[in-house]
Each structure stands twice: as structure tokens, then as C-alpha cells.
Write an enzyme that holds these catalytic residues in place. Structure first.
Site, PDB file in Angstrom:
ATOM      1  N   ARG A   1       0.819  -1.227   0.000  1.00  0.00           N
ATOM      2  CA  ARG A   1       0.000   0.000   0.000  1.00  0.00           C
ATOM      3  C   ARG A   1       0.844   1.264   0.000  1.00  0.00           C
ATOM      4  NH1 ARG A   1      -2.900  -0.955   5.448  1.00  0.00           N
ATOM      5  NH2 ARG A   1      -0.771  -1.631   5.847  1.00  0.00           N
TER       6      ARG A   1
ATOM      7  N   GLN B   1       6.056  25.934  16.470  1.00  0.00           N
ATOM      8  CA  GLN B   1       5.738  26.448  15.136  1.00  0.00           C
ATOM      9  C   GLN B   1       6.223  25.457  14.103  1.00  0.00           C
ATOM     10  OE1 GLN B   1       6.586  30.640  14.384  1.00  0.00           O
ATOM     11  NE2 GLN B   1       7.347  30.146  12.343  1.00  0.00           N
ATOM     12  N   ASP B   2       5.381  25.174  13.101  1.00  0.00           N
ATOM     13  CA  ASP B   2       5.754  24.324  11.971  1.00  0.00           C
ATOM     14  C   ASP B   2       5.810  25.188  10.719  1.00  0.00           C
ATOM     15  OD1 ASP B   2       5.727  22.142  13.635  1.00  0.00           O
ATOM     16  OD2 ASP B   2       3.971  21.205  12.759  1.00  0.00           O
ATOM     17  N   ASN B   3       6.843  24.965   9.899  1.00  0.00           N
ATOM     18  CA  ASN B   3       7.032  25.710   8.659  1.00  0.00           C
ATOM     19  C   ASN B   3       7.209  24.737   7.505  1.00  0.00           C
ATOM     20  OD1 ASN B   3       7.152  28.191  10.113  1.00  0.00           O
ATOM     21  ND2 ASN B   3       9.294  27.822  10.544  1.00  0.00           N
TER      22      ASN B   3
ATOM     23  N   ARG C   1      19.001  28.055   0.274  1.00  0.00           N
ATOM     24  CA  ARG C   1      18.430  28.945   1.286  1.00  0.00           C
ATOM     25  C   ARG C   1      19.363  28.896   2.501  1.00  0.00           C
ATOM     26  NH1 ARG C   1      12.705  30.090   0.207  1.00  0.00           N
ATOM     27  NH2 ARG C   1      11.969  28.697  -1.450  1.00  0.00           N
TER      28      ARG C   1
ATOM     29  N   HIS D   1      20.870  30.733   7.640  1.00  0.00           N
ATOM     30  CA  HIS D   1      20.031  31.585   8.474  1.00  0.00           C
ATOM     31  C   HIS D   1      20.054  31.191   9.947  1.00  0.00           C
ATOM     32  CE1 HIS D   1      17.420  31.704   4.593  1.00  0.00           C
ATOM     33  NE2 HIS D   1      18.356  32.630   4.543  1.00  0.00           N
TER      34      HIS D   1
ATOM     35  N   HIS E   1      21.519  27.629   9.744  1.00  0.00           N
ATOM     36  CA  HIS E   1      20.928  26.532   8.977  1.00  0.00           C
ATOM     37  C   HIS E   1      20.756  26.950   7.524  1.00  0.00           C
ATOM     38  CE1 HIS E   1      17.186  24.495   7.419  1.00  0.00           C
ATOM     39  NE2 HIS E   1      18.028  23.496   7.596  1.00  0.00           N
TER      40      HIS E   1
ATOM     41  N   TYR F   1       9.648  21.884   8.800  1.00  0.00           N
ATOM     42  CA  TYR F   1      10.458  21.929  10.002  1.00  0.00           C
ATOM     43  C   TYR F   1       9.697  22.513  11.167  1.00  0.00           C
ATOM     44  CZ  TYR F   1      11.793  26.601   8.171  1.00  0.00           C
ATOM     45  OH  TYR F   1      11.798  27.862   7.651  1.00  0.00           O
TER      46      TYR F   1
ATOM     47  N   GLU G   1      16.662  38.378  12.404  1.00  0.00           N
ATOM     48  CA  GLU G   1      17.302  37.401  11.529  1.00  0.00           C
ATOM     49  C   GLU G   1      18.788  37.701  11.389  1.00  0.00           C
ATOM     50  OE1 GLU G   1      14.146  36.751   8.063  1.00  0.00           O
ATOM     51  OE2 GLU G   1      14.596  38.861   8.481  1.00  0.00           O
TER      52      GLU G   1
ATOM     53  N   LYS H   1      18.589  38.748  -0.664  1.00  0.00           N
ATOM     54  CA  LYS H   1      18.932  38.852   0.759  1.00  0.00           C
ATOM     55  C   LYS H   1      20.040  37.866   1.127  1.00  0.00           C
ATOM     56  CE  LYS H   1      16.469  38.412   5.122  1.00  0.00           C
ATOM     57  NZ  LYS H   1      15.133  38.241   5.698  1.00  0.00           N
ATOM     58  N   ASP H   2      19.928  36.622   0.639  1.00  0.00           N
ATOM     59  CA  ASP H   2      20.935  35.611   0.961  1.00  0.00           C
ATOM     60  C   ASP H   2      22.283  35.897   0.303  1.00  0.00           C
ATOM     61  OD1 ASP H   2      19.200  34.309   2.635  1.00  0.00           O
ATOM     62  OD2 ASP H   2      18.859  32.598   1.306  1.00  0.00           O
TER      63      ASP H   2
END
Length: 182
Positions: A23, A46-48, A58, A61, A118, A131, A142, A168-169
Site C-alpha cells: 500500500r 511552530q511548523d514551517n 536557502r 540563516h 541553517h 520543520y 534574523e 537577501k541571501d
């Protein structure tokens, strides 16, 4: 679940028990009791979710104290190379990093405690990570380190000419110019 220690204290790879049959599969992606027994007192609030095209980088950060975040990273679609850099002053591995490939096939998770930068690179089209964080995102708190810092010398597993970064990065400072608040 199996806990796999990295060379950097606190950074952990978590391998869940996956049950598969004709399955598909089932696994428990998070169990607070088991997680706390294995890792310690972490309360995720918090979940993102992030979707990235192949070649998107990315990072690197972090949130500044007192808004620093511990994270539990999972790739639910595609494949990413996930990276954490130790920013903890006084740590024997300050400025060192660990990597883990996370994918929808291997179901691995990466636990990153507070005090780390990260980042990740999407190695397949439409890679999706989810995450959990133990602190809320705080705009204006930040920080970042350049993904192409020569002292860190991170191998992102893609050619720099193929990398896609936000404006930004692209502007994050070098590690040598960073003063750790952790």
C-alpha cells in the site's frame, strides 16, 4: 526511532522506523515523548514548510537571541542537502558544519539546536521541507552567514553558476566578520 550523532555535539540525525507494504508506507514522524527521551526538553511551537526548485540554496540563516530557534527538519518531497554551522562561542566545533541528505525516500530528520546557522540546497525539482521550531519567527531578529564563505568552504553539491539565491541571501556577511551572540 534511531538517533545518529554527528561530529558536532547536539546535531542529530533521526532515523524513524518506517513500515512499508504493497500500500505504501507509514512512520511516526514525531512523538514528543520519544523525542524528549532521546534528545531532551524541546517544546516545538511552530511548523514551517518550504518548497524550492532544483538549485535553490536557502541560508545560512539563524534567529538572534532571545529568539533563537531549535529546528527539526524533514524533507517530504524531493531531496535536499541540509547544513548546520556551529555558531556557539566556546564550542570546540565553532565554525564547523555538518551535512545530511534528507529525502522523501530516506525519511531522515535533522535536529539542529539553538546556536547554529541553517541552510539547504534543493537537489531535485520541487523539493519540500517541513520543520518544527521551538521559538516563533521574529522579524528583524534574523541573521545570516554567506553560503559561499571561503573559510567554511561548504560543498553545496551543485555548481555555483547553477545556484539560485535570494537577493537577501547573497548579502550575508562572511564568517570571519561575524560576532556570535550565542
Amino acid at each position: 526511532m534511531e538517533i545518529i550523532k554527528t561530529e558536532i555535539e547536539g546535531l542529530l540525525i533521526i532515523k524513524p522506523k518506517v513500515f512499508g507494504d504493497m500500500r505504501g508506507y507509514f512512520f511516526n514522524s514525531y512523538n514528543e515523548k520519544e523525542f524528549r527521551e532521546a534528545v531532551g526538553e524541546i517544546h516545538f511551537i511552530q511548523d514551517n514548510e518550504s518548497k524550492s526548485h532544483k538549485g535553490v540554496i536557502r541560508g545560512l540563516h539563524f534567529q538572534l537571541p532571545p529568539h533563537a530557534q531549535a529546528k527539526l527538519i524533514t524533507c517530504v518531497h524531493g531531496r535536499v542537502l541540509d547544513i548546520a554551522v556551529d555558531l556557539r562561542k566556546g564550542s570546540p566545533t565553532y565554525g564547523k558544519y555538518a551535512t545530511v541528505e534528507l529525502s522523501q525516500e530516506n525519511h531522515l530528520q535533522f535536529f539542529i539546536p539553538r546556536g547554529f546557522a541553517h541552510g539547504f540546497v534543493a537537489l531535485e525539482p520541487d523539493s519540500v521541507i517541513q520543520y518544527k521550531c521551538d521559538n516563533y519567527y521574529a522579524p528583524g531578529m534574523e541573521g545570516g552567514i554567506s553560503v559561499y564563505d571561503p573559510d567554511l568552504a561548504i560543498d553545496w553539491k551543485i555548481d555555483q553558476s547553477e545556484a539560485i539565491l535570494s537577493e537577501k541571501d547573497k548579502e550575508h556577511p562572511l564568517f570571519k566578520d561575524f560576532i556570535s551572540p550565542f
